[in-house]
Design a protein around this motif. Structure first.
Motif, PDB file in Angstrom:
ATOM      1  N   ASP A 442       0.869  -1.173   0.000  1.00 58.35           N
ATOM      2  CA  ASP A 442       0.000   0.000   0.000  1.00 58.35           C
ATOM      3  C   ASP A 442       0.913   1.233   0.000  1.00 58.35           C
ATOM      4  OD1 ASP A 442      -1.480   2.279   1.052  1.00 58.35           O
ATOM      5  OD2 ASP A 442      -3.061   0.883   1.607  1.00 58.35           O
ATOM      6  N   ALA A 443       0.858   2.025  -1.054  1.00 58.72           N
ATOM      7  CA  ALA A 443       1.783   3.155  -1.176  1.00 58.72           C
ATOM      8  C   ALA A 443       1.529   4.228  -0.134  1.00 58.72           C
ATOM      9  CB  ALA A 443       1.694   3.755  -2.579  1.00 58.72           C
ATOM     10  N   HIS A 444       0.324   4.296   0.397  1.00 59.45           N
ATOM     11  CA  HIS A 444       0.005   5.300   1.411  1.00 59.45           C
ATOM     12  C   HIS A 444       0.593   4.922   2.768  1.00 59.45           C
ATOM     13  CE1 HIS A 444      -2.165   8.360   3.605  1.00 59.45           C
ATOM     14  NE2 HIS A 444      -2.749   7.431   4.361  1.00 59.45           N
ATOM     15  N   THR A 445       0.420   3.662   3.169  1.00 56.00           N
ATOM     16  CA  THR A 445       0.844   3.235   4.499  1.00 56.00           C
ATOM     17  C   THR A 445       2.180   2.489   4.506  1.00 56.00           C
ATOM     18  OG1 THR A 445      -0.315   1.119   4.312  1.00 56.00           O
ATOM     19  CG2 THR A 445      -1.576   3.005   5.174  1.00 56.00           C
ATOM     20  N   MET A 446       2.641   2.049   3.330  1.00 57.33           N
ATOM     21  CA  MET A 446       3.851   1.242   3.186  1.00 57.33           C
ATOM     22  C   MET A 446       3.733  -0.105   3.878  1.00 57.33           C
ATOM     23  SD  MET A 446       6.020   2.643   1.135  1.00 57.33           S
ATOM     24  CE  MET A 446       7.634   1.993   1.515  1.00 57.33           C
ATOM     25  N   THR A 447       2.530  -0.606   4.022  1.00 60.07           N
ATOM     26  CA  THR A 447       2.305  -1.931   4.583  1.00 60.07           C
ATOM     27  C   THR A 447       2.119  -2.946   3.462  1.00 60.07           C
ATOM     28  OG1 THR A 447      -0.084  -1.517   4.751  1.00 60.07           O
ATOM     29  CG2 THR A 447       1.273  -1.062   6.698  1.00 60.07           C
ATOM     30  N   GLU A 448       2.516  -4.173   3.740  1.00 62.91           N
ATOM     31  CA  GLU A 448       2.391  -5.234   2.747  1.00 62.91           C
ATOM     32  C   GLU A 448       0.943  -5.682   2.605  1.00 62.91           C
ATOM     33  OE1 GLU A 448       3.868  -9.855   1.990  1.00 62.91           O
ATOM     34  OE2 GLU A 448       5.121  -8.490   3.181  1.00 62.91           O
ATOM     35  N   LEU A 449       0.491  -5.784   1.343  1.00 64.44           N
ATOM     36  CA  LEU A 449      -0.832  -6.339   1.058  1.00 64.44           C
ATOM     37  C   LEU A 449      -0.741  -7.801   0.658  1.00 64.44           C
ATOM     38  CD1 LEU A 449      -2.314  -3.365  -1.020  1.00 64.44           C
ATOM     39  CD2 LEU A 449      -2.626  -3.848   1.424  1.00 64.44           C
ATOM     40  N   GLY A 450       0.285  -8.154  -0.088  1.00 66.94           N
ATOM     41  CA  GLY A 450       0.434  -9.538  -0.520  1.00 66.94           C
ATOM     42  C   GLY A 450       1.720  -9.747  -1.271  1.00 66.94           C
ATOM     43  N   ARG A 451       2.012 -11.024  -1.550  1.00 68.79           N
ATOM     44  CA  ARG A 451       3.162 -11.388  -2.364  1.00 68.79           C
ATOM     45  C   ARG A 451       2.820 -12.599  -3.209  1.00 68.79           C
ATOM     46  NH1 ARG A 451       7.799 -12.640   2.034  1.00 68.79           N
ATOM     47  NH2 ARG A 451       7.075 -10.602   2.799  1.00 68.79           N
ATOM     48  N   ALA A 452       3.304 -12.606  -4.445  1.00 67.51           N
ATOM     49  CA  ALA A 452       3.100 -13.729  -5.359  1.00 67.51           C
ATOM     50  C   ALA A 452       4.447 -14.414  -5.557  1.00 67.51           C
ATOM     51  CB  ALA A 452       2.535 -13.238  -6.690  1.00 67.51           C
ATOM     52  N   ILE A 453       4.501 -15.708  -5.300  1.00 66.03           N
ATOM     53  CA  ILE A 453       5.760 -16.442  -5.230  1.00 66.03           C
ATOM     54  C   ILE A 453       6.168 -16.955  -6.615  1.00 66.03           C
ATOM     55  CG2 ILE A 453       7.009 -18.270  -4.050  1.00 66.03           C
ATOM     56  CD1 ILE A 453       5.821 -16.087  -2.209  1.00 66.03           C
ATOM     57  N   VAL A 454       7.346 -16.556  -7.062  1.00 70.96           N
ATOM     58  CA  VAL A 454       7.912 -17.019  -8.332  1.00 70.96           C
ATOM     59  C   VAL A 454       8.718 -18.290  -8.045  1.00 70.96           C
ATOM     60  CG1 VAL A 454       9.425 -16.405 -10.267  1.00 70.96           C
ATOM     61  CG2 VAL A 454       7.999 -14.647  -9.166  1.00 70.96           C
ATOM     62  N   PRO A 455       8.613 -19.327  -8.893  1.00 65.90           N
ATOM     63  CA  PRO A 455       9.278 -20.598  -8.577  1.00 65.90           C
ATOM     64  C   PRO A 455      10.774 -20.621  -8.842  1.00 65.90           C
ATOM     65  CG  PRO A 455       8.081 -20.793 -10.647  1.00 65.90           C
ATOM     66  CD  PRO A 455       7.737 -19.446 -10.072  1.00 65.90           C
ATOM     67  N   GLN A 456      11.383 -19.510  -9.192  1.00 69.42           N
ATOM     68  CA  GLN A 456      12.828 -19.438  -9.393  1.00 69.42           C
ATOM     69  C   GLN A 456      13.294 -18.020  -9.070  1.00 69.42           C
ATOM     70  OE1 GLN A 456      12.948 -20.662 -13.501  1.00 69.42           O
ATOM     71  NE2 GLN A 456      12.697 -18.586 -14.283  1.00 69.42           N
ATOM     72  N   HIS A 457      14.595 -17.836  -9.033  1.00 73.60           N
ATOM     73  CA  HIS A 457      15.086 -16.499  -8.701  1.00 73.60           C
ATOM     74  C   HIS A 457      15.079 -15.612  -9.946  1.00 73.60           C
ATOM     75  CE1 HIS A 457      19.005 -17.483 -10.550  1.00 73.60           C
ATOM     76  NE2 HIS A 457      19.299 -16.193 -10.447  1.00 73.60           N
ATOM     77  N   ILE A 458      14.889 -14.328  -9.731  1.00 70.69           N
ATOM     78  CA  ILE A 458      14.984 -13.314 -10.776  1.00 70.69           C
ATOM     79  C   ILE A 458      16.248 -12.500 -10.482  1.00 70.69           C
ATOM     80  CG2 ILE A 458      13.941 -11.242 -11.765  1.00 70.69           C
ATOM     81  CD1 ILE A 458      11.202 -12.408 -11.037  1.00 70.69           C
ATOM     82  N   PRO A 459      17.205 -12.476 -11.408  1.00 75.70           N
ATOM     83  CA  PRO A 459      18.421 -11.680 -11.153  1.00 75.70           C
ATOM     84  C   PRO A 459      18.085 -10.205 -10.944  1.00 75.70           C
ATOM     85  CG  PRO A 459      18.741 -13.178 -13.012  1.00 75.70           C
ATOM     86  CD  PRO A 459      17.274 -13.214 -12.675  1.00 75.70           C
ATOM     87  N   PHE A 460      18.974  -9.521 -10.255  1.00 78.58           N
ATOM     88  CA  PHE A 460      18.761  -8.097  -9.994  1.00 78.58           C
ATOM     89  C   PHE A 460      18.669  -7.335 -11.322  1.00 78.58           C
ATOM     90  CE2 PHE A 460      21.218  -8.866  -5.869  1.00 78.58           C
ATOM     91  CZ  PHE A 460      20.050  -9.029  -5.136  1.00 78.58           C
ATOM     92  N   GLY A 461      17.566  -6.623 -11.492  1.00 77.79           N
ATOM     93  CA  GLY A 461      17.343  -5.859 -12.714  1.00 77.79           C
ATOM     94  C   GLY A 461      17.394  -4.370 -12.448  1.00 77.79           C
ATOM     95  N   PHE A 462      16.931  -3.621 -13.418  1.00 75.98           N
ATOM     96  CA  PHE A 462      17.024  -2.169 -13.342  1.00 75.98           C
ATOM     97  C   PHE A 462      15.648  -1.500 -13.303  1.00 75.98           C
ATOM     98  CE2 PHE A 462      20.997  -3.422 -15.664  1.00 75.98           C
ATOM     99  CZ  PHE A 462      21.823  -3.269 -14.577  1.00 75.98           C
ATOM    100  N   HIS A 463      14.961  -1.456 -14.438  1.00 79.11           N
ATOM    101  CA  HIS A 463      13.756  -0.640 -14.517  1.00 79.11           C
ATOM    102  C   HIS A 463      12.613  -1.394 -15.192  1.00 79.11           C
ATOM    103  CE1 HIS A 463      16.214   2.702 -13.247  1.00 79.11           C
ATOM    104  NE2 HIS A 463      17.057   2.460 -14.239  1.00 79.11           N
ATOM    105  N   GLY A 464      11.406  -0.894 -14.939  1.00 74.57           N
ATOM    106  CA  GLY A 464      10.223  -1.485 -15.545  1.00 74.57           C
ATOM    107  C   GLY A 464       9.097  -0.487 -15.597  1.00 74.57           C
ATOM    108  N   ALA A 465       7.967  -0.924 -16.156  1.00 73.24           N
ATOM    109  CA  ALA A 465       6.804  -0.051 -16.274  1.00 73.24           C
ATOM    110  C   ALA A 465       5.533  -0.890 -16.237  1.00 73.24           C
ATOM    111  CB  ALA A 465       6.859   0.772 -17.563  1.00 73.24           C
TER     112      ALA A 465
END
Length: 469
Positions: A442-465
């Motif tokens: 939640d961008a207002h409170t900075m509290t976690e609403l949820g997470r979706a679990i990816v079955p493998q690691h994602i390397p550190f990236g840069f930007h997205g949209a």
């Protein structure tokens, strides 16, 4: 000792599609669309390690949100670098911090004419009309299908503009429906070039001759002006870049005795309005800028005292005992009628990969910025998300032990009535579990609403949209 975050700099060769990721918590049912992120997915060619984070071979990641569910897919960009490097087992193209052995003639041609540049578009993505493109710091952009992530080829522009470098951070004018970007042309006369772009054509807005051009990763825009921060990290010799043996970025030299400056250009007329000096500094990313009044511009930047960060982002350095620095949230005040630019620091927390509520507030007075950061005294890699209230000088934080978040992408809620009404979408590496997850805050409170679990690691990236597709 192996760093907890080392997996973020490990290749991910598996290209997968998952129709529905398992979710902990809840994703807002109003969140419908697709987040596409860009970054390196391969950190070696044959037995040769790719030395710098910025030169990993590009891989796209797609998260599609619909009615509280999340799907995922990833795919390498089939650039000429990806195809030829993997076919030959060696690095074939000049990049940010790599330069394979070439003849003097090949070096000159690649530098000045770009006959066969790499299109390893590893930094960012955007949309131009109906085209989705991936970008890097060289002028070639790569088209892709936003649903399948299939590479569709290089985007050809119907114009005569040419340059050796560009930014992967174009701005967008929602009223005129055009992009705005910067290029550097290197030759007998070096020029900063600002231009407008559509999916078909680039139109020059202004050219600024410079003797010793700076390495420039991004720039700022207000409702009236385009602003180039011209750092004290400069190219000393175009000939050395063309004929020397150093990789691209090693031809730039930090000189603390030379002022940095801000070039201010009227983006409607192309007039160079001002060149405003300031003390030497360096940055990758602008945060926002706006016109305080007719005589004063405000430019917010994730800023550094020098350019050491570039060396700190070599992968062997990242995996040793030293840790990268992260920028200060600096607010520069630019006097248009004469004088030097000065700054103040707006947050006690560091900030990088900054984002704002772009459509509503880019180029305008604003209140909130979001970014990745390092928890003070943690001696670690990027391990927290920060929200900075620039009006009240207050910073909020999301942090979880062993987790390494990427750039936070803000998505406004439908019919939002406040600047921070919406969510942040963040890819997070879970070093303890050995995989990644999509985090929604939640961008207002900075509290976690949820997470979706990816079955493998994602390397550190840069930007997205995020796109409403």
């Amino acid at each position: 000792m192996t760093k907890a975050y080392a997996q973020g700099f490990t290749s991910q060769h598996n290209e997968i599609t998952v129709d529905e990721l398992p979710i902990i918590g809840q994703f807002p049912t109003w969140l419908n669309g697709t987040l596409i992120r860009n970054g390196p997915g391969q950190f070696e060619v044959g037995k040769t390690p790719i030395p710098h984070w910025f030169d990993g071979l590009a891989q796209l990641h797609r998260f599609t949100f619909a009615d509280g569910r999340v799907s995922y897919g990833n795919r390498f960009i089939r650039s000429n670098a990806y195809l030829k490097d993997n076919q030959t087992g060696k690095i074939n193209y000049r990049g940010f911090a790599v330069d394979p052995c070439r003849t003097m003639f090949q070096k000159a041609f690649a530098t000045f004419f770009l006959t066969e540049p790499a299109n390893n578009a590893v930094v960012n993505i955007t949309r131009l009309e109906d085209e989705f493109i991936a970008m890097t710091e060289f002028p070639l952009t790569v088209r892709f299908d936003p649903k399948t992530l299939e590479t569709l080829g290089v985007l050809d522009y119907d114009d005569a503009l040419s340059a050796q470098t560009a930014t992967a951070h174009p701005h967008y004018d929602f009223d005129r429906r055009v992009g705005l970007n910067y290029m550097l042309r290197i030759g007998r006369k070096n020029e900063y070039q600002l231009y407008a772009l559509t999916s078909k054509r680039r139109t020059k807005i202004a050219s600024i001759p410079v003797k010793s051009p700076a390495y420039i990763h991004s720039f700022a825009m207000t409702t009236r002006y385009l602003i180039i921060a011209d750092y004290s990290f400069r190219l000393k010799s175009a000939l050395a870049l063309a004929f020397g043996d150093k990789p691209f970025i090693q031809n730039f030299v930090w000189d603390k005795t030379q002022d940095s400056c801000f070039w201010v250009v009227d983006r409607h007329t192309g007039e160079v309005v001002a060149n405003i000096p300031t003390d030497a500094f360096f940055a990758f990313h602008h945060i926002n800028a706006y016109e305080a009044d007719d005589d004063t511009l405000i430019v917010d930047i994730s800023a550094y005292d020098d350019a050491r960060l570039i060396d700190q982002l070599y992968i062997d350095a990242l995996l040793r005992d030293d840790y990268p620095q992260v920028g200060q949230f600096r607010r520069y005040t630019l006097p248009l009628r004469g004088g030097r630019a000065t700054y103040q620091v707006l947050s006690e927390q560091s900030i990088e990969l900054p984002r704002i509520n772009y459509k509503a507030n880019n180029g305008r007075d604003y209140q909130f910025a979001y970014g990745s950061s390092i928890k003070p005294n943690s001696h670690d890699f990027l391990n927290q998300i920060v929200k900075v209230d620039v009006k009240n000088r207050h910073t909020s934080v999301w942090h979880e032990t062993g987790c390494y978040p990427s750039e936070p992408v803000f998505v406004p809620a439908p019919n939002a009535t406040s600047e921070d009404e919406g969510v942040l979408l963040v890819v997070v590496l879970d070093s303890q579990q050995g995989n990644s997850f999509m985090l929604v805050l939640d961008a207002h409170t900075m509290t976690e609403l949820g997470r979706a679990i990816v079955p493998q690691h994602i390397p550190f990236g840069f930007h997205g949209a995020f796109f409403e597709i």
